[in-house]
Structure formats: C-alpha cells, structure tokens
Motif scaffolding. Structure first.
Motif, PDB file in Angstrom:
ATOM      1  N   ARG A   1       3.699  10.309  -9.339  1.00 37.01           N
ATOM      2  CA  ARG A   1       3.025  10.614 -10.601  1.00 37.01           C
ATOM      3  C   ARG A   1       2.409  12.013 -10.555  1.00 37.01           C
ATOM      4  NH1 ARG A   1      -0.605   7.029 -10.475  1.00 37.01           N
ATOM      5  NH2 ARG A   1       0.690   5.334 -11.284  1.00 37.01           N
ATOM      6  N   ALA A   2       1.806  12.360  -9.442  1.00 36.72           N
ATOM      7  CA  ALA A   2       1.181  13.679  -9.300  1.00 36.72           C
ATOM      8  C   ALA A   2       2.227  14.789  -9.375  1.00 36.72           C
ATOM      9  CB  ALA A   2       0.419  13.751  -7.974  1.00 36.72           C
TER      10      ALA A   2
ATOM     11  N   PHE B   1       2.116   1.867  -3.419  1.00 31.54           N
ATOM     12  CA  PHE B   1       1.064   2.405  -4.273  1.00 31.54           C
ATOM     13  C   PHE B   1       0.901   3.906  -4.036  1.00 31.54           C
ATOM     14  CE2 PHE B   1      -3.399   3.653  -4.618  1.00 31.54           C
ATOM     15  CZ  PHE B   1      -3.627   3.417  -5.964  1.00 31.54           C
ATOM     16  N   ILE B   2       0.876   4.295  -2.751  1.00 36.80           N
ATOM     17  CA  ILE B   2       0.736   5.715  -2.404  1.00 36.80           C
ATOM     18  C   ILE B   2       1.943   6.505  -2.918  1.00 36.80           C
ATOM     19  CG2 ILE B   2       0.637   7.357  -0.492  1.00 36.80           C
ATOM     20  CD1 ILE B   2      -0.931   5.241   1.078  1.00 36.80           C
TER      21      ILE B   2
ATOM     22  N   LYS C   1       3.902   5.792  -5.463  1.00 34.35           N
ATOM     23  CA  LYS C   1       3.822   5.924  -6.915  1.00 34.35           C
ATOM     24  C   LYS C   1       2.799   6.990  -7.315  1.00 34.35           C
ATOM     25  CE  LYS C   1       5.265   1.262  -8.325  1.00 34.35           C
ATOM     26  NZ  LYS C   1       4.831   0.012  -9.000  1.00 34.35           N
ATOM     27  N   LYS C   2       1.702   7.045  -6.567  1.00 29.79           N
ATOM     28  CA  LYS C   2       0.662   8.025  -6.870  1.00 29.79           C
ATOM     29  C   LYS C   2       1.174   9.447  -6.623  1.00 29.79           C
ATOM     30  CE  LYS C   2      -4.284   8.664  -6.223  1.00 29.79           C
ATOM     31  NZ  LYS C   2      -5.486   8.193  -5.529  1.00 29.79           N
TER      32      LYS C   2
ATOM     33  N   ARG D   1       0.833  -1.215   0.000  1.00 28.34           N
ATOM     34  CA  ARG D   1       0.000   0.000   0.000  1.00 28.34           C
ATOM     35  C   ARG D   1       0.861   1.256   0.000  1.00 28.34           C
ATOM     36  NH1 ARG D   1      -5.112   1.570   0.936  1.00 28.34           N
ATOM     37  NH2 ARG D   1      -5.416   3.575   2.000  1.00 28.34           N
TER      38      ARG D   1
END
Length: 306
Positions: free
Chosen positions: A11-12, A4-5, A7-8, A1
């Motif tokens: 990306r942002a 995932f956070i 990577k998010k 998790r």
C-alpha cells in the motif's frame, strides 16, 4: 503477520507511485504552459508532439531544448499566412536616454511599458506578440493560428536552395535544390478576416500610443512611440533549437518596419494596403501623406492616423 506487513508495504509503495505520477503530471502541465506562453497554440502542440514522438516524453526532466531538438523541425513548422497586418512600435529618443541612464532603469521602464502592451494584445484574439528587440515591439494581426481553428488551403511546392559544407573552408561550400511543401493558412474563425485583422492592428496602435503617454522615461522625459503597419503575406516558422523562437519573415515585415521608421512621434503610419482595409471604418480618420520615398521600396502612398 507477514501478510499484514506485506500489504502495508504494498500500500505504501502504491501511494508513493501515485504521488510520483501526480508530481510528473504537475511538472508536465508547467512545461506545457511554458511552451504555450512562447508559441501560438497549434505551434506549441506540434512542438510537444515532436518531443513525444522523439521519445523524450519518458524523461520527466524534458526541457524546451529537448522539445526542439528534432531534425528539420523549423522546416516542418514553416507556414504561409495571407493578408496579415504587421505592426511595429519604437520609442522616440530611446538611444540617448539609454546612454544617459543606468541599464536597470532602462530595463524596468521597458518591462512596465511592454507589459502594458501585452495586456492590450490579450484583449483581441486577432493579435499575436511576435517579439521585442531593444525598444522595438512587433505585433502580427490575423495569423489565423491562435486558436488552432485556422482554415488550410492546398499546400504549395516551393524550391529552396540549401547550402552546406562539411568543413570550415569557404571554398568547400556546395548547394543543392530541394522541393518542400509549405502550408498556407487563413483564419476561419467567425468575424476574423483581413479587414477585422487590419482594424485590430490599427486599434492596438492607437491604444499603444495612448498607453505610452502614461509612462515617463528614466531621464524624466515623457514617453512617445512611433508606430507603423503594413498588410501582406508572411511566412512563419520556429527558428533554432536552443531558445527556439516563433518568427515571421517576408517583405510585409520589412515594409511595416519602414512605416514605423518614417512615422512621427505619437503617430500611426500605414501603407495603402492597410489603408484599403480600414479606410471605410467610421472610427478612423486618416491623413493622406501622398507619395513618399521609402528606403528599399521606392515611392509609396502612405497615410497617417489622425
């Protein structure tokens, strides 16, 4: 998790950086377009290059003043131009009209008239609008630097006397002589020479006279202009650091101004130098005015376009 956070978030951040880059590019294009609208293309490129070499390009809030704040910029941009036709227009009866009308009415009238002149200039690659001062409109034809494809001749050494003082005392001024290299430019474009440049200037003057007749002054009187032109050598350069201006200097400028001031309403007055370049053009008919006394020039042979 967590991955995932992470990577998010990454990306942002990447998308935000890309948006910022695009915004910077858009602002840079707007800045460059503004500079290109004020100066001939090769001059504008040189100004932008000077700004970037001065380390200003990293500041995305760079202004026109920032671009121009380069030591000796005006001198480095100085350039001689051969066989340039200079043209001036002036509005007949402008001073009494301006005294009798509201300033905003005068400004609106000048904006409409000069915008129409601007459109005429855009129609011919030879022409460059130098400046407007009051009701005077100045045009140069044949500078040879509009497209950046001008042919360069060997640089010439010129001697300038530079006066300077470290105080405001008039007794403390001193001067020193320095040698500078001045570039000489002639147009190398196909179908661009002193003959075509002079012809373009005369055509503009003729069209400007016709255009002026379509306008009325704020006092209700019809608009009429005087036009004068002369062909000779001029020196161009960028003057000042705050609101820098692309200016032309030389006896050719003064002589063209004299032709305008001694012209008549709705007439184009030219010197023998310009006449010699366009007299064989079947599209023009000239009236020989003979020799006339011109202030600061003595007797000159001049001609009026019929």
């Amino acid at each position: 998790r967590r991955l995932f956070i992470w990577k998010k978030i990454t990306r942002a951040q990447h998308e935000k950086v890309e948006r910022c880059k695009k915004m910077v590019e858009v602002e840079k294009e707007k800045r460059d377009d503004f500079i290109y609208s004020m100066f001939p293309r090769p001059v504008a490129k040189e100004l932008i290059k000077h700004g970037e070499e001065n380390g200003k390009d990293n500041d995305h809030n760079m202004t026109i003043k920032d671009v121009a704040l380069v030591h000796n910029l005006g001198r480095s941009m100085a350039c001689m131009h051969k066989d340039v036709t200079i043209l001036f227009t002036d509005i007949v009866g402008f001073t009494p009209m301006a005294n009798a009308c509201q300033p905003y009415e005068v400004m609106h009238f000048l904006h409409n008239l000069f915008s129409a002149f601007d459109e005429l200039i855009e129609m011919d690659m030879h022409l460059w609008k130098v400046e407007t001062v009051g009701d005077a409109f100045m045009v140069a034809s044949g500078l040879g630097i509009m497209s950046g494809k001008a042919g360069r001749e060997p640089e010439a050494l010129v001697e300038l006397i530079q006066s300077h003082s470290q105080t405001f005392s008039m007794d403390s001024f001193s001067s020193e002589k320095k040698l500078y290299r001045i570039k000489t430019v002639k147009c190398s474009e196909k179908n661009c020479n002193e003959f075509s440049a002079a012809r373009a200037a005369v055509l503009f003057g003729k069209a400007a006279i016709a255009e002026a007749r379509l306008h009325s002054m704020p006092n209700g009187k019809p608009c009429a202009i005087r036009v004068g032109a002369h062909t000779g050598d001029v020196c161009s350069g960028v003057i000042g650091t705050r609101m820098p201006r692309f200016c032309l200097f030389g006896d050719a400028v003064n002589t063209a101004s004299r032709m305008e001031s001694t012209s008549s309403a709705s007439r184009l007055h030219i010197t023998e130098a310009t006449y010699g370049l366009v007299c064989d053009d079947p599209g023009f008919t000239f009236e020989d005015r003979g020799e006339m006394d011109v202030k600061g020039k003595g007797k000159m042979q001049t001609y009026m376009l019929m």
